[in-house]
Motif scaffolding. Sequence first.
Motif, PDB file in Angstrom:
ATOM      1  N   THR A 126       3.776  12.264  -5.964  1.00 31.24           N
ATOM      2  CA  THR A 126       3.001  13.010  -4.967  1.00 31.24           C
ATOM      3  C   THR A 126       3.290  12.568  -3.536  1.00 31.24           C
ATOM      4  N   PHE A 127       4.140  11.561  -3.356  1.00 32.56           N
ATOM      5  CA  PHE A 127       4.267  10.936  -2.045  1.00 32.56           C
ATOM      6  C   PHE A 127       4.889  11.851  -0.993  1.00 32.56           C
ATOM      7  N   LEU A 152       1.736   9.048  -9.610  1.00 29.98           N
ATOM      8  CA  LEU A 152       1.280   8.875  -8.233  1.00 29.98           C
ATOM      9  C   LEU A 152       2.457   8.912  -7.259  1.00 29.98           C
ATOM     10  N   TYR A 188      -6.659  11.210  -4.945  1.00 32.83           N
ATOM     11  CA  TYR A 188      -6.113  10.013  -5.589  1.00 32.83           C
ATOM     12  C   TYR A 188      -7.190   9.264  -6.367  1.00 32.83           C
ATOM     13  N   THR A 210      -3.823   6.024   1.950  1.00 33.55           N
ATOM     14  CA  THR A 210      -4.562   6.196   0.694  1.00 33.55           C
ATOM     15  C   THR A 210      -3.629   6.214  -0.506  1.00 33.55           C
ATOM     16  N   ARG A 211      -2.503   6.904  -0.378  1.00 31.89           N
ATOM     17  CA  ARG A 211      -1.574   6.995  -1.512  1.00 31.89           C
ATOM     18  C   ARG A 211      -1.026   5.626  -1.888  1.00 31.89           C
ATOM     19  N   TRP A 212      -0.803   4.781  -0.885  1.00 26.67           N
ATOM     20  CA  TRP A 212      -0.325   3.425  -1.170  1.00 26.67           C
ATOM     21  C   TRP A 212      -1.420   2.584  -1.811  1.00 26.67           C
ATOM     22  N   GLU A 248       1.452  16.763   0.803  1.00 24.70           N
ATOM     23  CA  GLU A 248       0.246  16.545   1.570  1.00 24.70           C
ATOM     24  C   GLU A 248      -0.925  17.241   0.880  1.00 24.70           C
ATOM     25  N   LYS A 305      -7.496  13.434   0.688  1.00 31.92           N
ATOM     26  CA  LYS A 305      -6.610  12.515  -0.050  1.00 31.92           C
ATOM     27  C   LYS A 305      -7.392  11.497  -0.871  1.00 31.92           C
TER      28      LYS A 305
END
Length: 478
Positions: A96-97, A93, A108, A26-28, A100, A104
């Motif tokens: 935050t990587f 963003l 995001y 999700t972060r990517w 946890e 998520k």
Amino acid sequence: MLTTLLLFIPIIGGLILTLIPGSSATRWQALFISAVAAGVSVYMATQYVPSAATQFEIKAEWITSLGIGYHVGADGISMVLLLLTNLLTPLILLSTFKQEFDHKGLFYGLLLIMQGSITGVFVSLDLFLYYIFWELALIPAYFLVLLWGSGNHRKTSLKFFIYTLVGSLLMLVAIIFLSQQWSPSSFDVSNVHQVNLSPEAAIFVLMAFMLAYAIKIPLFPFHTWQPDTYTEAPAAGTMMLSGIMLKMGLFSIIRWVLPVVTQTLAEQRTWMIWLIVIGIAYASIIAIQQKNLKRLFAYSSIAHVGLIAAGILTMTPEGLNGSMLQMFAHGVNAVGLFYICAVLMDRTQTNEIAALGGIRNFAPWFATTYFVVLLGSVALPLTNGFPGEFMLLSSLFKYNWVWTLVAGSGVILGAVYMFKSYQGVMLGETKVVAFPDLDIWDKVVLVPIVIAIILMGIMPDVITRIAQPSIEHLLQSL
């Protein structure tokens, strides 16, 4: 078309992420969406021709019975802030990587919706459309503090929501009032900027708008929600609020107050500027007494944005050009400072200055980048904070040297509390057992910020040449 893409890529992407279960990818996905928007903003900047004209403009009917249209575009003033918003968000963003989060997708998604909503404020040329994005930006900010904050975050998020909502509702009444000055009613910028108001009506519109903006920025004495919110919000939320979101209020004074109630503002601004410069000194004095580094940076932000607002209210070329430089510089520096707080919290589980010390012995990379960001914040010559701050103080001096003296005391006190905090955290007696130096993710966030601080200090005309034609045109129209 480019403006619409820039506006809706993060909003639609954010809505999709909020509706799907979060995963490690999700972060990517969020970073990709935000990076695409950043790419669009950079492409727009390369295609932008510095002039007084509004560019990338799209105008279409929407709710014709109420005089509401979909009207967006960018001039030099909004172009600077579009770059700030969409270049900083990917860095936020990335910050935050290493963390946890529960839910998520929602976390995001809210950050992306916030990015798109703030963009909407900067490109809206219809006053009702502008208000929709103004309010939309509040919703993700509220939930970021409520769901992922620390400490007494539930009470803090409610206080933040009530403050901003009250100001916004009063502004909505003024917006509707302005639209009714035309037959049929119209919210379009071309009509709103030409409206003729009675002295009493102009006072009401000025107070309604300025209250909303004073709360959002925030300005003294409407700042009391800010220190708690900045301290207890998750790091990414604090960076969005301080680095980007508060620029909505400063931009809005330029876009909607100066052209609409020019004469009334000129008559009333003296007491407003006095209140603001007193707030600068007050926030600086309070910052010196802070024991928590994140809270100290929060009060520092109040002092910095107060100087920007005071410069805008002078309605001079120096004040407006300086405000654009300082808005960009403050955004970069604020993200850097609050990321430094996040690094300290990650490695030591505290932001209390008394519990830290001697970290330079373990982390030379961290000590160096922290020091450069600090120098930008205290406006050392050849850093990004200096050109704008010099122009803002110069604009105040043209009207009242006492204003400059009081506001300048905030600059001096800023150096005191910033260097004192650095000494307490990085130098002196070693109070931490170990402190790992910056890793690759930390450098990906902080190194671009350090580069921006230096380059902007050497070449401030990168910003001013974009905004200056629009500022000159605005002042001529006033």
